[in-house]
Design an enzyme around this catalytic site. Structure first.
Site, PDB file in Angstrom:
ATOM      1  N   SER A  47     -10.622 -14.684   7.890  1.00 23.83           N
ATOM      2  CA  SER A  47     -11.887 -14.968   7.203  1.00 23.83           C
ATOM      3  C   SER A  47     -11.850 -16.441   6.801  1.00 23.83           C
ATOM      4  O   SER A  47     -10.764 -17.033   6.714  1.00 23.83           O
ATOM      5  CB  SER A  47     -11.956 -14.092   5.951  1.00 23.83           C
ATOM      6  OG  SER A  47     -12.902 -14.590   5.040  1.00 23.83           O
ATOM      7  N   TYR A  73      -8.262 -10.578  -1.746  1.00 25.92           N
ATOM      8  CA  TYR A  73      -8.748 -10.596  -0.357  1.00 25.92           C
ATOM      9  C   TYR A  73      -8.425 -11.936   0.295  1.00 25.92           C
ATOM     10  O   TYR A  73      -7.911 -11.999   1.412  1.00 25.92           O
ATOM     11  CB  TYR A  73     -10.257 -10.332  -0.351  1.00 25.92           C
ATOM     12  CG  TYR A  73     -10.892 -10.361   1.018  1.00 25.92           C
ATOM     13  CD1 TYR A  73     -10.831  -9.252   1.861  1.00 25.92           C
ATOM     14  CD2 TYR A  73     -11.560 -11.503   1.483  1.00 25.92           C
ATOM     15  CE1 TYR A  73     -11.427  -9.283   3.121  1.00 25.92           C
ATOM     16  CE2 TYR A  73     -12.150 -11.535   2.734  1.00 25.92           C
ATOM     17  CZ  TYR A  73     -12.086 -10.422   3.553  1.00 25.92           C
ATOM     18  OH  TYR A  73     -12.667 -10.457   4.795  1.00 25.92           O
TER      19      TYR A  73
HETATM   20  N1  LIG Z   1     -18.395  -8.592   7.841  1.00 23.17           N
HETATM   21  C1  LIG Z   1     -18.102  -9.885   7.619  1.00 23.17           C
HETATM   22  O1  LIG Z   1     -19.000 -10.711   7.344  1.00 23.17           O
HETATM   23  C2  LIG Z   1     -16.672 -10.370   7.738  1.00 23.17           C
HETATM   24  C3  LIG Z   1     -16.424 -11.741   7.583  1.00 23.17           C
HETATM   25  C4  LIG Z   1     -15.111 -12.210   7.698  1.00 23.17           C
HETATM   26  C5  LIG Z   1     -14.086 -11.310   7.967  1.00 23.17           C
HETATM   27  N2  LIG Z   1     -14.357  -9.982   8.122  1.00 23.17           N
HETATM   28  C6  LIG Z   1     -13.243  -9.090   8.446  1.00 23.17           C
HETATM   29  O2  LIG Z   1     -13.618  -8.292   9.555  1.00 23.17           O
HETATM   30  C7  LIG Z   1     -12.935  -7.033   9.503  1.00 23.17           C
HETATM   31  C8  LIG Z   1     -13.934  -5.916   9.600  1.00 23.17           C
HETATM   32  O3  LIG Z   1     -14.788  -5.988   8.481  1.00 23.17           O
HETATM   33  P1  LIG Z   1     -16.177  -5.186   8.373  1.00 23.17           P
HETATM   34  O4  LIG Z   1     -17.127  -6.133   7.809  1.00 23.17           O
HETATM   35  O5  LIG Z   1     -16.444  -4.473   9.625  1.00 23.17           O
HETATM   36  O6  LIG Z   1     -15.770  -4.158   7.200  1.00 23.17           O
HETATM   37  P2  LIG Z   1     -16.217  -2.643   6.929  1.00 23.17           P
HETATM   38  O7  LIG Z   1     -17.571  -2.411   7.470  1.00 23.17           O
HETATM   39  O8  LIG Z   1     -15.962  -2.420   5.482  1.00 23.17           O
HETATM   40  O9  LIG Z   1     -15.169  -1.811   7.798  1.00 23.17           O
HETATM   41  C9  LIG Z   1     -13.805  -1.788   7.425  1.00 23.17           C
HETATM   42  C10 LIG Z   1     -13.054  -0.815   8.295  1.00 23.17           C
HETATM   43  O10 LIG Z   1     -11.707  -0.747   7.772  1.00 23.17           O
HETATM   44  C11 LIG Z   1     -11.368   0.611   7.582  1.00 23.17           C
HETATM   45  N3  LIG Z   1     -10.444   0.812   6.468  1.00 23.17           N
HETATM   46  C12 LIG Z   1     -10.590   0.433   5.181  1.00 23.17           C
HETATM   47  N4  LIG Z   1      -9.562   0.874   4.442  1.00 23.17           N
HETATM   48  C13 LIG Z   1      -8.746   1.553   5.284  1.00 23.17           C
HETATM   49  C14 LIG Z   1      -7.537   2.272   5.109  1.00 23.17           C
HETATM   50  N5  LIG Z   1      -6.955   2.396   3.901  1.00 23.17           N
HETATM   51  N6  LIG Z   1      -6.966   2.862   6.174  1.00 23.17           N
HETATM   52  C15 LIG Z   1      -7.557   2.773   7.395  1.00 23.17           C
HETATM   53  N7  LIG Z   1      -8.710   2.117   7.624  1.00 23.17           N
HETATM   54  C16 LIG Z   1      -9.302   1.521   6.569  1.00 23.17           C
HETATM   55  C17 LIG Z   1     -12.700   1.294   7.250  1.00 23.17           C
HETATM   56  O11 LIG Z   1     -12.588   2.691   7.443  1.00 23.17           O
HETATM   57  P3  LIG Z   1     -13.494   3.719   6.580  1.00 23.17           P
HETATM   58  O12 LIG Z   1     -14.914   3.405   6.926  1.00 23.17           O
HETATM   59  O13 LIG Z   1     -13.008   5.035   7.039  1.00 23.17           O
HETATM   60  O14 LIG Z   1     -13.161   3.411   5.137  1.00 23.17           O
HETATM   61  C18 LIG Z   1     -13.636   0.597   8.243  1.00 23.17           C
HETATM   62  O15 LIG Z   1     -13.548   1.197   9.502  1.00 23.17           O
HETATM   63  C19 LIG Z   1     -12.139  -7.056   8.196  1.00 23.17           C
HETATM   64  O16 LIG Z   1     -10.823  -7.462   8.476  1.00 23.17           O
HETATM   65  C20 LIG Z   1     -12.856  -8.114   7.376  1.00 23.17           C
HETATM   66  O17 LIG Z   1     -11.992  -8.674   6.421  1.00 23.17           O
HETATM   67  C21 LIG Z   1     -15.624  -9.503   7.998  1.00 23.17           C
END
Ligand SMILES: NC(=O)c1ccc[n+]([C@@H]2O[C@H](COP(=O)([O-])OP(=O)(O)OC[C@H]3O[C@@H](n4cnc5c(N)ncnc54)[C@H](OP(=O)(O)O)[C@@H]3O)[C@@H](O)[C@H]2O)c1
Length: 253
Positions: A159, A172
């Site tokens: 990130s 985070y």
């Molecule tokens: N979206 C953005 O703008 C953004 C920007 C920069 C970086 N990122 C990074 O991109 C990645 C994906 O983010 P996202 O935005 O798609 O987030 P999200 O929609 O919150 O999805 C997170 C995923 O991680 C899983 N997860 C969370 N806790 C877990 C656990 N204890 N064990 C197993 N799985 C777990 C969730 O499963 P459940 O649904 O079952 O809880 C979900 O599938 C992350 O690494 C995030 O830091 C995102």
């Protein structure tokens, strides 16, 4: 003139990842869900790792309905999983697939955004457990299998707050710095091999995590997970052979 950003211009086609077996963590929702489906459409066999089984089952069924290779579901809560759970996972993957061509470390939790001194120790520990420690244990368990596979690729998710610390992003932000560091250590240790390690920074993307971090933002102004997939498929495909130790952005600033 060579393209400085080949990952952004990468065109995904149905054989970009053919014959590859790829593990995706957090495959039930958000970017991980889209990555799992996109990798499957590009010809890969997908291992769907995640916490919420019914979300994984939905992704599994969606992939099958598209006529792609049958994925495998690996339910695991990264918060509580132990080293022996990950060793068991590695044995299952080795037994069932005999190979592993790629790992996308995508699962993460945001934790609470607040001043540093207000972060509860238990929250800090949870963020570090899910976002960092689980990655350490999974990589350790899977390295022997990854080393046996020609041109295997490991992609971690970073990130912008993993490159430059930001007030109130607490655990985070620390976890994403650690992720960048883990990737660099592994890339350096494997610089004389074909196994590669990189980070992907998705940039602002329309997901539940983004909505939690920026509740006042209009999600329609953001890129979707589909929009950022070229970088993900690029890093998993053999086109990116030789690329290691890098942290790639999916979006121009
Ligand atoms: N979206 C953005 O703008 C953004 C920007 C920069 C970086 N990122 C990074 O991109 C990645 C994906 O983010 P996202 O935005 O798609 O987030 P999200 O929609 O919150 O999805 C997170 C995923 O991680 C899983 N997860 C969370 N806790 C877990 C656990 N204890 N064990 C197993 N799985 C777990 C969730 O499963 P459940 O649904 O079952 O809880 C979900 O599938 C992350 O690494 C995030 O830091 C995102």
């Amino acid at each position: 003139m060579t393209n400085q950003y080949p990952h952004l211009a990468f065109e995904i086609h149905e054989q970009s990842l053919s014959n590859k077996v790829i593990l995706v963590t957090g495959a039930g929702d958000g970017i991980g869900r889209t990555a799992a489906i996109t990798f499957a459409q590009a010809g890969a066999e997908i291992i769907l790792l995640g916490k919420t089984v019914n979300k994984l089952e939905k992704v599994h069924d969606e992939i099958l309905e598209m006529g792609c290779k049958q994925p495998c579901i690996l339910p695991l809560d990264l918060r509580g999983a132990t080293e022996s759970d990950y060793e068991g996972m590695a044995s299952t993957i080795t037994g069932q697939f005999k190979r592993l061509d790629g790992v996308l470390f995508n699962a993460s939790v945001l934790g609470n955004l607040c001043p540093f001194e207000q972060i509860k120790a238990s929250e800090y520990e949870e963020v570090m457990q899910v976002n960092v420690n689980s990655q350490f244990l999974i990589v350790k368990a899977l390295l022997p299998l990854l080393r046996q596979t020609a041109l295997a690729s490991v992609a971690f998710t970073t990130s912008s707050v993993g490159r430059s610390g930001r007030a109130f992003w607490g655990a985070y932000s620390v976890s994403k710095f650690a992720t960048e560091g883990m990737m660099q250590v592994l890339a350096d240790e494997h610089k004389n091999s074909t196994l590669r390690f990189n980070c992907i920074n998705p940039g602002a993307t329309r997901t539940n995590m983004r909505a939690k971090a920026f509740p006042a933002e209009d999600p329609k102004t953001l890129k979707t997970a589909d929009d950022i997939m070229p970088t993900y498929v690029y890093l998993m495909s053999d086109i990116s052979r030789g690329i290691t130790g890098q942290s790639l952005d999916c979006q121009f600033k």
